[in-house]
Design a protein around this motif. Sequence first.
Motif, PDB file in Angstrom:
ATOM      1  N   TYR A  95       0.846  -1.200   0.000  1.00 10.96           N
ATOM      2  CA  TYR A  95       0.000   0.000   0.000  1.00 10.96           C
ATOM      3  C   TYR A  95       0.881   1.249   0.000  1.00 10.96           C
ATOM      4  N   ARG A  96       1.864   1.266   0.897  1.00  9.15           N
ATOM      5  CA  ARG A  96       2.733   2.441   1.018  1.00  9.15           C
ATOM      6  C   ARG A  96       3.651   2.628  -0.185  1.00  9.15           C
ATOM      7  N   LEU A  97       4.104   1.528  -0.787  1.00 10.82           N
ATOM      8  CA  LEU A  97       4.985   1.631  -1.954  1.00 10.82           C
ATOM      9  C   LEU A  97       4.235   2.063  -3.205  1.00 10.82           C
ATOM     10  N   THR A  98       2.925   1.855  -3.222  1.00  6.70           N
ATOM     11  CA  THR A  98       2.129   2.129  -4.415  1.00  6.70           C
ATOM     12  C   THR A  98       1.461   3.493  -4.383  1.00  6.70           C
ATOM     13  N   LEU A  99       1.016   3.922  -3.214  1.00  7.99           N
ATOM     14  CA  LEU A  99       0.182   5.115  -3.092  1.00  7.99           C
ATOM     15  C   LEU A  99       0.894   6.199  -2.296  1.00  7.99           C
ATOM     16  N   ARG A 100       1.068   7.341  -2.929  1.00  9.95           N
ATOM     17  CA  ARG A 100       1.740   8.473  -2.281  1.00  9.95           C
ATOM     18  C   ARG A 100       0.690   9.360  -1.617  1.00  9.95           C
ATOM     19  N   ARG A 101       0.959   9.782  -0.416  1.00 14.74           N
ATOM     20  CA  ARG A 101       0.038  10.636   0.357  1.00 14.74           C
ATOM     21  C   ARG A 101      -1.331   9.989   0.547  1.00 14.74           C
ATOM     22  N   ALA A 102      -1.357   8.669   0.598  1.00 11.37           N
ATOM     23  CA  ALA A 102      -2.606   7.955   0.857  1.00 11.37           C
ATOM     24  C   ALA A 102      -2.958   8.074   2.343  1.00 11.37           C
ATOM     25  N   PRO A 103      -4.223   7.856   2.684  1.00 13.03           N
ATOM     26  CA  PRO A 103      -4.583   7.867   4.103  1.00 13.03           C
ATOM     27  C   PRO A 103      -3.696   6.894   4.885  1.00 13.03           C
ATOM     28  N   LEU A 104      -3.341   7.297   6.076  1.00 14.08           N
ATOM     29  CA  LEU A 104      -2.428   6.514   6.900  1.00 14.08           C
ATOM     30  C   LEU A 104      -3.058   5.189   7.331  1.00 14.08           C
ATOM     31  N   VAL A 105      -2.314   4.118   7.145  1.00 15.08           N
ATOM     32  CA  VAL A 105      -2.679   2.795   7.644  1.00 15.08           C
ATOM     33  C   VAL A 105      -1.498   2.324   8.482  1.00 15.08           C
ATOM     34  N   GLU A 106      -1.779   1.957   9.731  1.00 14.72           N
ATOM     35  CA  GLU A 106      -0.729   1.545  10.649  1.00 14.72           C
ATOM     36  C   GLU A 106      -0.986   0.131  11.142  1.00 14.72           C
ATOM     37  N   THR A 107       0.093  -0.548  11.516  1.00 12.06           N
ATOM     38  CA  THR A 107      -0.026  -1.884  12.089  1.00 12.06           C
ATOM     39  C   THR A 107       0.814  -1.976  13.352  1.00 12.06           C
ATOM     40  N   THR A 108       0.385  -2.845  14.242  1.00 10.58           N
ATOM     41  CA  THR A 108       1.176  -3.209  15.404  1.00 10.58           C
ATOM     42  C   THR A 108       0.758  -4.615  15.803  1.00 10.58           C
ATOM     43  N   ASP A 131      -4.601 -12.157   3.427  1.00  9.13           N
ATOM     44  CA  ASP A 131      -4.165 -11.068   2.549  1.00  9.13           C
ATOM     45  C   ASP A 131      -5.382 -10.348   1.970  1.00  9.13           C
ATOM     46  N   GLY A 132      -6.308 -11.099   1.410  1.00  6.01           N
ATOM     47  CA  GLY A 132      -7.508 -10.502   0.825  1.00  6.01           C
ATOM     48  C   GLY A 132      -8.388  -9.816   1.855  1.00  6.01           C
ATOM     49  N   HIS A 133      -8.477 -10.409   3.041  1.00  4.00           N
ATOM     50  CA  HIS A 133      -9.289  -9.824   4.109  1.00  4.00           C
ATOM     51  C   HIS A 133      -8.734  -8.467   4.535  1.00  4.00           C
ATOM     52  N   VAL A 134      -7.429  -8.388   4.725  1.00  5.42           N
ATOM     53  CA  VAL A 134      -6.797  -7.127   5.142  1.00  5.42           C
ATOM     54  C   VAL A 134      -6.922  -6.086   4.040  1.00  5.42           C
ATOM     55  N   ARG A 135      -6.675  -6.468   2.787  1.00  2.44           N
ATOM     56  CA  ARG A 135      -6.832  -5.518   1.672  1.00  2.44           C
ATOM     57  C   ARG A 135      -8.267  -4.993   1.607  1.00  2.44           C
ATOM     58  N   GLY A 136      -9.216  -5.907   1.721  1.00  3.23           N
ATOM     59  CA  GLY A 136     -10.626  -5.509   1.670  1.00  3.23           C
ATOM     60  C   GLY A 136     -10.997  -4.566   2.797  1.00  3.23           C
ATOM     61  N   TRP A 137     -10.503  -4.868   3.994  1.00  2.00           N
ATOM     62  CA  TRP A 137     -10.795  -4.011   5.134  1.00  2.00           C
ATOM     63  C   TRP A 137     -10.208  -2.619   4.921  1.00  2.00           C
ATOM     64  N   ILE A 138      -8.969  -2.561   4.457  1.00  2.69           N
ATOM     65  CA  ILE A 138      -8.343  -1.254   4.213  1.00  2.69           C
ATOM     66  C   ILE A 138      -9.158  -0.480   3.176  1.00  2.69           C
ATOM     67  N   LEU A 139      -9.543  -1.137   2.100  1.00  2.00           N
ATOM     68  CA  LEU A 139     -10.317  -0.452   1.055  1.00  2.00           C
ATOM     69  C   LEU A 139     -11.652   0.073   1.573  1.00  2.00           C
ATOM     70  N   GLU A 140     -12.239  -0.602   2.553  1.00  2.42           N
ATOM     71  CA  GLU A 140     -13.497  -0.133   3.144  1.00  2.42           C
ATOM     72  C   GLU A 140     -13.297   1.095   4.031  1.00  2.42           C
ATOM     73  N   HIS A 141     -12.057   1.327   4.482  1.00  2.00           N
ATOM     74  CA  HIS A 141     -11.828   2.370   5.471  1.00  2.00           C
ATOM     75  C   HIS A 141     -10.917   3.507   5.002  1.00  2.00           C
ATOM     76  N   VAL A 142     -10.499   3.481   3.756  1.00  3.22           N
ATOM     77  CA  VAL A 142      -9.729   4.593   3.198  1.00  3.22           C
ATOM     78  C   VAL A 142     -10.354   5.008   1.866  1.00  3.22           C
ATOM     79  N   ASP A 143     -10.124   6.233   1.488  1.00  2.00           N
ATOM     80  CA  ASP A 143     -10.610   6.756   0.213  1.00  2.00           C
ATOM     81  C   ASP A 143      -9.402   7.014  -0.682  1.00  2.00           C
ATOM     82  N   LEU A 144      -9.326   6.279  -1.770  1.00  2.00           N
ATOM     83  CA  LEU A 144      -8.176   6.402  -2.676  1.00  2.00           C
ATOM     84  C   LEU A 144      -8.407   7.407  -3.803  1.00  2.00           C
TER      85      LEU A 144
END
Length: 117
Positions: free
Chosen positions: A28-41, A78-91
Amino acid sequence: MSFTGLGLGEYRAHTTAQHVVHGVVIGYRLTLRRAPLVETTHSELDATLPPGRIRVAAGEHELIICSMAWDGRWDELDGHVRGWILEHVDLRGVPLTSTRRRDPLWRAAWRDANPWA
């Protein structure tokens, strides 16, 4: 039992789940510049998480992943996390990075959000 409070099988599942989740977010970070912040821990870094858990956060939303629940289903995770991110950010309107290392699935998601580009 390891220092993480997990047995060997649980620890293996947890480290593999971390690799999957971090791989999605790094793409996500390598592909999208200035995209909404997504963090993990994960539970080794955040004492508020139970052992074997990973948190993905986007804005005020968070997804808690139980690593053992996904054991052996890494493509689904992988698909679940991608889908969740797409539901919660605006690209929409987010520029692509200039790197050659763009993730093809994030690029496709960007294209769907920006059909005029």
